[in-house]
Design a protein around this motif. Structure first.
Motif, mmCIF file in Angstrom:
data_model
loop_
_atom_site.group_PDB
_atom_site.id
_atom_site.type_symbol
_atom_site.label_atom_id
_atom_site.label_comp_id
_atom_site.label_asym_id
_atom_site.label_seq_id
_atom_site.Cartn_x
_atom_site.Cartn_y
_atom_site.Cartn_z
ATOM 1 N N TRP A 12 77.225 27.168 28.289
ATOM 2 C CA TRP A 12 76.171 28.161 28.476
ATOM 3 C C TRP A 12 76.579 29.513 27.891
ATOM 4 O O TRP A 12 75.771 30.187 27.241
ATOM 5 N N TRP B 12 76.389 29.346 24.156
ATOM 6 C CA TRP B 12 74.981 29.315 23.749
ATOM 7 C C TRP B 12 74.338 30.685 23.897
ATOM 8 O O TRP B 12 73.632 31.157 23.000
ATOM 9 N N LYS B 13 74.566 31.325 25.052
ATOM 10 C CA LYS B 13 73.915 32.608 25.353
ATOM 11 C C LYS B 13 74.389 33.716 24.401
ATOM 12 O O LYS B 13 73.575 34.465 23.886
ATOM 13 N N ARG C 283 73.848 33.282 20.217
ATOM 14 C CA ARG C 283 72.539 33.509 19.611
ATOM 15 C C ARG C 283 72.378 34.937 19.115
ATOM 16 O O ARG C 283 71.553 35.208 18.279
#
Length: 55
Positions: A47, A50-51, A54
């Motif tokens: 997570w 991913w967070k 981006r």
């Protein structure tokens, strides 16, 4: 940031590090609870990558 995804591989593939029974946690030997602890930790690391990957 993607280097964080290597932590589960290093932590779980080096079996002699956690190939023991002590210390036990709630009656579970170290071998089992160490592996199970990596499940939510790995999800959290994915997570995070991913967070912040981006941006």
């Amino acid at each position: 940031m993607h280097m964080l995804l290597l932590l589960p591989f290093v932590g779980l593939l080096w079996v002699p590090f956690y190939d023991r029974a002590t210390p036990a946690l709630f009656g579970f030997p170290f071998f089992y609870w160490y592996q199970l602890a990596w499940v939510p930790l790995t999800a959290m690391l994915i997570w995070i990558v991913w967070k912040f990957g981006r941006a």
